[in-house]
Design a protein around this motif. Structure first.
Motif, PDB file in Angstrom:
ATOM      1  N   HIS A  52      34.903 -34.521  -6.173  1.00 17.93           N
ATOM      2  CA  HIS A  52      35.814 -34.149  -7.263  1.00 17.93           C
ATOM      3  C   HIS A  52      35.123 -34.319  -8.618  1.00 17.93           C
ATOM      4  O   HIS A  52      35.232 -33.443  -9.495  1.00 17.93           O
ATOM      5  N   CYS A  53      34.402 -35.421  -8.791  1.00 15.31           N
ATOM      6  CA  CYS A  53      33.702 -35.668 -10.069  1.00 15.31           C
ATOM      7  C   CYS A  53      32.612 -34.622 -10.293  1.00 15.31           C
ATOM      8  O   CYS A  53      32.440 -34.121 -11.408  1.00 15.31           O
ATOM      9  N   TYR A  54      31.875 -34.274  -9.239  1.00 15.92           N
ATOM     10  CA  TYR A  54      30.836 -33.251  -9.378  1.00 15.92           C
ATOM     11  C   TYR A  54      31.454 -31.903  -9.757  1.00 15.92           C
ATOM     12  O   TYR A  54      30.887 -31.145 -10.555  1.00 15.92           O
ATOM     13  N   GLN A  55      32.610 -31.595  -9.192  1.00 11.69           N
ATOM     14  CA  GLN A  55      33.272 -30.332  -9.517  1.00 11.69           C
ATOM     15  C   GLN A  55      33.673 -30.289 -10.991  1.00 11.69           C
ATOM     16  O   GLN A  55      33.576 -29.254 -11.643  1.00 11.69           O
ATOM     17  N   GLN A  56      34.134 -31.435 -11.506  1.00 12.94           N
ATOM     18  CA  GLN A  56      34.475 -31.500 -12.931  1.00 12.94           C
ATOM     19  C   GLN A  56      33.233 -31.336 -13.797  1.00 12.94           C
ATOM     20  O   GLN A  56      33.266 -30.645 -14.820  1.00 12.94           O
ATOM     21  N   ALA A  57      32.136 -31.974 -13.390  1.00 13.67           N
ATOM     22  CA  ALA A  57      30.875 -31.830 -14.138  1.00 13.67           C
ATOM     23  C   ALA A  57      30.406 -30.379 -14.110  1.00 13.67           C
ATOM     24  O   ALA A  57      29.921 -29.846 -15.111  1.00 13.67           O
ATOM     25  N   LEU A  74      35.388 -43.838 -21.364  1.00 14.45           N
ATOM     26  CA  LEU A  74      34.648 -42.775 -22.048  1.00 14.45           C
ATOM     27  C   LEU A  74      35.367 -41.435 -21.899  1.00 14.45           C
ATOM     28  O   LEU A  74      35.472 -40.660 -22.867  1.00 14.45           O
ATOM     29  N   LEU A  75      35.884 -41.155 -20.697  1.00 18.87           N
ATOM     30  CA  LEU A  75      36.580 -39.880 -20.475  1.00 18.87           C
ATOM     31  C   LEU A  75      37.883 -39.792 -21.247  1.00 18.87           C
ATOM     32  O   LEU A  75      38.344 -38.697 -21.577  1.00 18.87           O
ATOM     33  N   ASN A 125      35.680 -34.117 -21.667  1.00 16.67           N
ATOM     34  CA  ASN A 125      34.709 -33.157 -21.151  1.00 16.67           C
ATOM     35  C   ASN A 125      33.285 -33.705 -21.222  1.00 16.67           C
ATOM     36  O   ASN A 125      32.333 -32.970 -21.494  1.00 16.67           O
ATOM     37  N   ASN A 126      33.147 -35.000 -20.958  1.00 15.16           N
ATOM     38  CA  ASN A 126      31.814 -35.598 -20.987  1.00 15.16           C
ATOM     39  C   ASN A 126      31.113 -35.334 -19.654  1.00 15.16           C
ATOM     40  O   ASN A 126      31.486 -35.876 -18.616  1.00 15.16           O
ATOM     41  N   PHE A 127      30.098 -34.515 -19.706  1.00 10.01           N
ATOM     42  CA  PHE A 127      29.378 -34.115 -18.487  1.00 10.01           C
ATOM     43  C   PHE A 127      28.747 -35.307 -17.776  1.00 10.01           C
ATOM     44  O   PHE A 127      28.865 -35.473 -16.562  1.00 10.01           O
TER      45      PHE A 127
END
Length: 521
Positions: free
Chosen positions: A121-126, A92-93, A98-100
């Motif tokens: 890291h994933c939370y920071q990207q979100a 999906l990414l 930029n898929n929240f």
């Protein structure tokens, strides 16, 4: 029925008695055996596999269907197939970088598997994609708790509350951590257990929670009626427990008013700090700012306590209009200073001191002026200390350079070169031998002087000219003497004019001239 489900989602207090365990079990399985589920008797793992198959077919038909990818990843997560879920989220990414939801849910999956660094890291990207989502810092707080990093968990919950002041889950976690007094891991809320997958809706700040399906037990109608009666009893017990808990809490608060405070510290400054948090909750921004600054001035240790987003809101409140409240310029400077930007805070402090030093009358203003002067003085002392260190360093380097030059000069003068009278009595071979010796001792100036004495007797001697040219070249390369380079060029040109065209000396002279012409200015 939905209301009952929400009421039953909170666990009863754990007890060692059989009755409490039974009631807890009933509350756990009731949502799975309610009337809504009996209207869909075939929902089970098979149904989940059918949904997965349909979504897979949909993706085959349209490989760029991001919504189908997201739903498929969630279904894999519900089916406990975390490997395929992660693979689907990455697919999906690749379609939507930029898929929240993909980053948020990946963070939850990584946390469940204990991969906390990847989770953060994933939370920071979100958070980068949607900085206004209060659920991302909340999920980060849960991850920090699992890692045992309680202070960072508190800060994350405070950030979630600053984005959504009515976020009850974050407030509850923050209160538990702040009042606990230890850094032990606190159990998570019953409504947010790790077996759930969250699909956060950033627009309304409410998550859609999808739980893992369990096989539905086969229950007859008489059993359903019996369970319904148990539900009624459980509801009554819940109500009794809630009332008793409230009465007990009120009783404790009467005995110890500090229980409602957000810091476990004692003393006047701690009381003012908690009053600031109360004012922040009541949206009394000016009062909250004044109380908070007074508290941290009185006791610096309170800066380590959770401030629930007050600093950020205070900076926004005072950013362009510090004069909207009394002493606003000082408060803005303090917020900037507390945030770690001392250089940017100093202009506010200086302006405040300049305005209030002459006409400051109240004790509060004089206190603020004194604090501003203290910070300014500390900043200036630090700058002076840095300048003194730099000056001391420069002086030490200059002294070291001076000593090296003195040692070098002393070494050069330690053994005097032969006198002019002695040089006149030497033949060419002796002069070359003496010049070579001086060159090996790095006494290039003396070597050049010896060779010049030889050339004064035999100006066109190729050997002397070559040695002289080499000595001047060494002075250029080792000492950066540009004038020596010019002399070397003159010597090599003279060698070319006297040496045989095909000789070794002529070839060397020509090659050196090409190189020196590039170097000599």
């Amino acid at each position: 029925m939905e209301k009952k489900k929400q009421q039953l989602s909170f666990s009863l207090k754990q007890d060692n008695t059989y009755t409490d365990k039974f009631l807890k079990l009933v509350k756990t399985i009731l949502p799975a055996v309610g009337f809504a589920l009996f209207a869909q008797p075939n929902y089970c793992a098979v149904n989940n596999q059918e949904i997965i198959r349909q979504l897979q077919q949909k993706i085959i038909s349209n490989p760029k269907d991001t919504e189908a990818h997201l739903k498929l990843a969630i279904e894999y997560s519900v089916a406990n197939d975390f490997v395929k879920a992660v693979e689907t989220y990455f697919a999906l990414l690749r379609l939507d970088p930029n898929n929240f939801h993909a980053y948020n849910n990946l963070g939850i999956l990584y946390k469940q598997s204990g991969q906390f660094r990847d989770s953060l890291h994933c939370y920071q990207q979100a958070q980068r994609i949607d900085p206004d989502s209060c659920w991302v810092p909340y999920n980060m707080g849960l991850c920090y708790e699992a890692m045992g990093r309680m202070q960072e968990a508190r800060e994350s919950y405070g950030q979630a509350l600053s984005l959504n002041p009515s976020f009850s889950q974050a407030l509850q976690r923050l209160r538990i951590l702040s009042s606990d007094g230890t850094d032990q891991i606190v159990p998570e809320l019953p409504a947010l257990v790790e077996s759930q997958i969250y699909l956060a809706d950033s627009k309304v700040s409410k998550p859609v929670i999808k739980s893992q399906p369990t096989e539905k037990p086969k229950i007859t109608k008489p059993q359903i009626e019996k369970l319904s009666k148990i539900v009624e009893k459980v509801d009554k017990i819940d109500k009794i427990e809630k009332v008793s808990e409230r009465l007990e809490k009120e009783k404790k608060q009467k005995k110890d008013p500090d229980l409602k405070h957000r810091t476990s510290k004692k003393g006047p400054a701690a009381i003012v700090f908690n009053q600031a948090m109360d004012a922040l909750e009541s949206d009394k921004m000016e009062l909250a700012i004044e109380l908070y600054i007074n508290a941290v001035i009185a006791e610096r240790d309170l800066l380590s306590e959770p401030e629930n987003g007050l600093i950020r809101k205070g900076l926004i409140f005072l950013k362009d209009r510090p004069n909207r409240m009394n002493n606003g310029l000082f408060f803005r400077g303090m917020f900037i200073f507390i945030s770690g930007y001392q250089e940017l805070a100093i202009p506010d402090f200086k302006s405040y001191v300049e305005v209030n030093s002459k006409n400051g009358k109240s004790s509060s203003v004089s206190q603020y002026v004194a604090e501003a002067k203290r910070i300014i003085q500390k900043h200036e002392d630090e700058l002076k200390a840095i300048a003194a260190m730099e000056a001391e360093k420069a002086a030490a380097l200059a002294e070291q350079k001076k000593k090296i030059e003195a040692v070098t000069a002393a070494a050069e003068q330690e053994i005097a070169r032969p006198s002019d009278f002695a040089l006149k009595r030497m033949d060419v071979d002796q002069i070359i031998q003496e010049a070579d010796k001086l060159s090996r001792e790095s006494r290039l100036t003396d070597a050049v002087a010896v060779l010049e004495a030889g050339l004064s007797k035999d100006a066109n001697n190729i050997q002397l000219l070559m040695k002289s040219a080499n000595a001047y070249t060494d002075m250029l390369l080792l000492k950066g003497d540009n004038e020596a380079g010019k002399m070397a060029i003159l010597r090599y040109r003279k060698i070319l004019s006297y040496a045989q065209p095909n000789s070794k000396e002529a070839a060397i002279a020509k090659e050196m001239l090409d190189e020196l012409n590039k170097r000599v200015r």
